[in-house]
Design a protein around this motif. Sequence first.
Motif, mmCIF file in Angstrom:
data_model
loop_
_atom_site.group_PDB
_atom_site.id
_atom_site.type_symbol
_atom_site.label_atom_id
_atom_site.label_comp_id
_atom_site.label_asym_id
_atom_site.label_seq_id
_atom_site.Cartn_x
_atom_site.Cartn_y
_atom_site.Cartn_z
ATOM 1 N N LEU A 1 -24.607 -3.572 80.966
ATOM 2 C CA LEU A 1 -23.753 -2.517 81.495
ATOM 3 C C LEU A 1 -24.244 -2.053 82.858
ATOM 4 C CD1 LEU A 1 -23.897 -0.751 78.088
ATOM 5 C CD2 LEU A 1 -21.733 -1.543 79.037
ATOM 6 N N GLU A 2 -23.300 -1.755 83.748
ATOM 7 C CA GLU A 2 -23.621 -1.208 85.060
ATOM 8 C C GLU A 2 -22.556 -0.199 85.455
ATOM 9 O OE1 GLU A 2 -23.917 -4.307 87.901
ATOM 10 O OE2 GLU A 2 -25.880 -5.006 87.221
ATOM 11 N N ALA A 3 -22.976 0.854 86.139
ATOM 12 C CA ALA A 3 -22.054 1.843 86.692
ATOM 13 C C ALA A 3 -22.357 2.010 88.172
ATOM 14 C CB ALA A 3 -22.182 3.181 85.968
ATOM 15 N N HIS A 4 -21.316 1.927 89.001
ATOM 16 C CA HIS A 4 -21.468 2.056 90.446
ATOM 17 C C HIS A 4 -20.597 3.197 90.963
ATOM 18 C CE1 HIS A 4 -22.930 -2.092 89.927
ATOM 19 N NE2 HIS A 4 -23.569 -1.921 91.066
ATOM 20 N N LYS A 5 -21.103 3.895 91.956
ATOM 21 C CA LYS A 5 -20.318 4.897 92.674
ATOM 22 C C LYS A 5 -19.597 4.193 93.808
ATOM 23 C CE LYS A 5 -22.547 8.607 93.706
ATOM 24 N NZ LYS A 5 -23.432 9.579 94.417
ATOM 25 N N VAL B 1 -25.563 3.483 90.067
ATOM 26 C CA VAL B 1 -26.026 4.775 89.569
ATOM 27 C C VAL B 1 -26.728 4.640 88.226
ATOM 28 C CG1 VAL B 1 -24.279 6.072 90.828
ATOM 29 C CG2 VAL B 1 -23.789 5.327 88.506
ATOM 30 N N CYS B 2 -26.377 3.611 87.446
ATOM 31 C CA CYS B 2 -27.030 3.445 86.139
ATOM 32 C C CYS B 2 -26.825 2.019 85.648
ATOM 33 C CB CYS B 2 -26.459 4.438 85.120
ATOM 34 S SG CYS B 2 -27.300 4.410 83.516
ATOM 35 N N SER B 3 -27.828 1.482 84.963
ATOM 36 C CA SER B 3 -27.704 0.187 84.299
ATOM 37 C C SER B 3 -28.370 0.287 82.939
ATOM 38 C CB SER B 3 -28.348 -0.924 85.134
ATOM 39 O OG SER B 3 -29.737 -0.683 85.301
ATOM 40 N N ALA B 4 -27.917 -0.511 81.994
ATOM 41 C CA ALA B 4 -28.469 -0.467 80.642
ATOM 42 C C ALA B 4 -28.045 -1.721 79.887
ATOM 43 C CB ALA B 4 -28.011 0.783 79.897
ATOM 44 N N THR B 5 -28.690 -1.940 78.762
ATOM 45 C CA THR B 5 -28.291 -2.984 77.821
ATOM 46 C C THR B 5 -28.017 -2.313 76.484
ATOM 47 O OG1 THR B 5 -29.662 -4.641 78.935
ATOM 48 C CG2 THR B 5 -28.981 -5.120 76.677
ATOM 49 N N ALA B 6 -26.896 -2.644 75.866
ATOM 50 C CA ALA B 6 -26.517 -2.037 74.590
ATOM 51 C C ALA B 6 -26.439 -3.108 73.504
ATOM 52 C CB ALA B 6 -25.179 -1.327 74.712
ATOM 53 N N THR B 7 -26.838 -2.731 72.305
ATOM 54 C CA THR B 7 -26.693 -3.596 71.135
ATOM 55 C C THR B 7 -25.809 -2.887 70.131
ATOM 56 O OG1 THR B 7 -28.902 -4.537 71.449
ATOM 57 C CG2 THR B 7 -27.894 -4.811 69.284
ATOM 58 N N THR B 8 -24.761 -3.559 69.712
ATOM 59 C CA THR B 8 -23.846 -2.984 68.731
ATOM 60 C C THR B 8 -23.744 -3.919 67.534
ATOM 61 O OG1 THR B 8 -21.639 -2.015 68.453
ATOM 62 C CG2 THR B 8 -21.778 -4.062 69.702
ATOM 63 N N VAL B 9 -23.423 -3.352 66.385
ATOM 64 C CA VAL B 9 -23.345 -4.112 65.136
ATOM 65 C C VAL B 9 -21.902 -4.098 64.648
ATOM 66 C CG1 VAL B 9 -24.172 -4.277 62.753
ATOM 67 C CG2 VAL B 9 -25.712 -3.493 64.556
ATOM 68 N N VAL B 10 -21.417 -5.254 64.244
ATOM 69 C CA VAL B 10 -20.065 -5.360 63.701
ATOM 70 C C VAL B 10 -20.154 -5.811 62.248
ATOM 71 C CG1 VAL B 10 -19.011 -5.832 65.930
ATOM 72 C CG2 VAL B 10 -19.838 -7.730 64.542
ATOM 73 N N VAL C 1 -25.072 11.563 90.298
ATOM 74 C CA VAL C 1 -23.619 11.622 90.245
ATOM 75 C C VAL C 1 -23.195 13.077 90.353
ATOM 76 C CG1 VAL C 1 -21.566 11.166 88.849
ATOM 77 C CG2 VAL C 1 -23.483 9.549 88.833
ATOM 78 N N LYS C 2 -22.171 13.353 91.184
ATOM 79 C CA LYS C 2 -21.714 14.717 91.406
ATOM 80 C C LYS C 2 -20.203 14.793 91.240
ATOM 81 C CE LYS C 2 -25.489 16.113 94.467
ATOM 82 N NZ LYS C 2 -25.852 16.823 95.713
ATOM 83 N N PRO C 3 -19.662 15.982 91.029
ATOM 84 C CA PRO C 3 -18.209 16.122 90.914
ATOM 85 C C PRO C 3 -17.501 15.561 92.140
ATOM 86 C CG PRO C 3 -19.302 18.130 90.221
ATOM 87 C CD PRO C 3 -20.362 17.261 90.804
ATOM 88 N N GLY C 4 -16.388 14.902 91.907
ATOM 89 C CA GLY C 4 -15.634 14.278 92.986
ATOM 90 C C GLY C 4 -15.964 12.819 93.191
ATOM 91 N N ASP C 5 -17.070 12.342 92.619
ATOM 92 C CA ASP C 5 -17.422 10.930 92.732
ATOM 93 C C ASP C 5 -16.509 10.075 91.852
ATOM 94 O OD1 ASP C 5 -19.467 11.646 94.414
ATOM 95 O OD2 ASP C 5 -21.048 11.456 92.902
ATOM 96 N N TYR C 6 -16.182 8.896 92.332
ATOM 97 C CA TYR C 6 -15.472 7.904 91.524
ATOM 98 C C TYR C 6 -16.483 6.873 91.038
ATOM 99 C CZ TYR C 6 -10.735 9.478 92.664
ATOM 100 O OH TYR C 6 -9.574 10.200 92.767
ATOM 101 N N ILE C 7 -16.479 6.650 89.736
ATOM 102 C CA ILE C 7 -17.439 5.745 89.115
ATOM 103 C C ILE C 7 -16.712 4.551 88.513
ATOM 104 C CG2 ILE C 7 -19.258 5.506 87.373
ATOM 105 C CD1 ILE C 7 -19.978 7.398 89.660
ATOM 106 N N GLU C 8 -17.189 3.356 88.857
ATOM 107 C CA GLU C 8 -16.711 2.136 88.212
ATOM 108 C C GLU C 8 -17.794 1.653 87.250
ATOM 109 O OE1 GLU C 8 -15.621 -0.808 91.042
ATOM 110 O OE2 GLU C 8 -13.778 0.239 91.650
ATOM 111 N N ALA C 9 -17.423 1.498 86.000
ATOM 112 C CA ALA C 9 -18.364 1.035 84.973
ATOM 113 C C ALA C 9 -17.886 -0.309 84.440
ATOM 114 C CB ALA C 9 -18.470 2.051 83.842
ATOM 115 N N ARG C 10 -18.825 -1.234 84.295
ATOM 116 C CA ARG C 10 -18.487 -2.592 83.846
ATOM 117 C C ARG C 10 -19.437 -3.017 82.737
ATOM 118 N NH1 ARG C 10 -15.452 -5.181 88.072
ATOM 119 N NH2 ARG C 10 -15.308 -3.828 89.893
ATOM 120 N N GLY C 11 -18.906 -3.769 81.800
ATOM 121 C CA GLY C 11 -19.711 -4.311 80.712
ATOM 122 C C GLY C 11 -19.426 -5.791 80.536
#
Length: 310
Positions: free
Chosen positions: A256-260, A282-291, A232-242
Motif C-alpha cells: 500500500l502507498e498513499a501520495h499527496k 505520505v505513507c506506505s505499509a504492507t497489509a495481511t488479510t485473511v479470507v 497531511v493537512k486539510p485541503g490536501d488531495y490523497i491518492e492511495a493505491r494497493g
Amino acid sequence: MTAQAGLAARIGVDVLDCSELRRLVERPWFLRFSFAPEELVHAETLGGHRRLEFLAGRFAAKEAILKVLGRGFLQGVAPREICVEHTPHGAPVVRFRGRAARLAPPSVSVSITHKQSVVAAVAIGIPGAGGAAAEDGRTASTELKEPDAVSPPSINTTAPAQQSARGAQTPETTAFLRVRVGQEEAHYGGDLVDGARILRLFGDLVTEITIRTDGDEGLLAQYSDVRFAAPVKPGDYIEARGRLVRQTRLRRVVELEAHKVLSARPGTGESAAAVLESPQLVCSATATTVVPYRRTDTATAALNPVTEET
C-alpha cells in the motif's frame, strides 16, 4: 558441474544477517558505492524493515556474483556496477556495467532467499552460454524465482499481466482511491491529520482487493512496515493505491502507498491550493488479510484433504 564444451560453471554463495547492514544503509556514501540507481529508487518506496531486507538481499547477491567473477569486494569492481533488478513476476535479473561487464561470463543466474533476519544468495556463471548484452555489450539474466520478491513500485489498475504458476497471463489485482481531506479531519495542532486516517484508506483498498479476488471482504490481520513520510493537512488531495503481491490459501498480502497530489496553501490565501509537480509519498505499509476457506467440491476435498493454514 560442467557446461557447454566441457567448460566449468562457477558458483558463488553469500550469507548475510540484515543487522550487519542496518547502520550502513543509512549512510549516503555506502548507498552510492554499493547499489545501482535503479536499486536505490525501488528501495526508497519500501517501508523501513522491507527496505533493509531488500538492500541486504541485493548486497548478498552482489557478493555472490563477485565470487563468480573471481574478484574480491574491493578488487577492481564496484558493487554498483552489478545491478540486480527483477521481472514483473519476481525473477531476479542481473545487469552488468563498466568493469563488471567486461569480466562477466555470458550467462549469470542468481537466486535470493530470506529467512527472518538472514538473507542468502547463490550465483551461477556459465562460460560460453548464450546471454544478453549490457550497457557496453554484455548482460546476464536469470529465471530463478526470488521468494517474496515484489514488483516495481509503479501501481495502476491497468498494470501489465502477471505470470501465473502455469504460465498463463493473469491481470494484476489493484485498487485505487482519491480523497480530499476535510477541515473536520484536523486532529492535532498545526492542522495535522492523524495517521489513522490514511490507514482507514488502506483498509478500504485491502477490502476491495479481497472482494475482487475472493468475493469476500476478508478480515484484516495486520499492518507491517508502516512508514509515515510526510504530514497531511486539510485541503490536501490523497491518492492511495494497493497491489496484491502474494497470496496463500487463506492469506492475501497487499502493498500500500498513499501520495499527496494536490496541497492546500493556507499561507498564500484562505482557499489557495496547488498541484504538486510530483506526487509526495505520505505513507506506505504492507497489509495481511485473511479470507475464509470454502470447499467448492466436497468429494474432491475428501480425496485430497488439506491441512488448515495456521
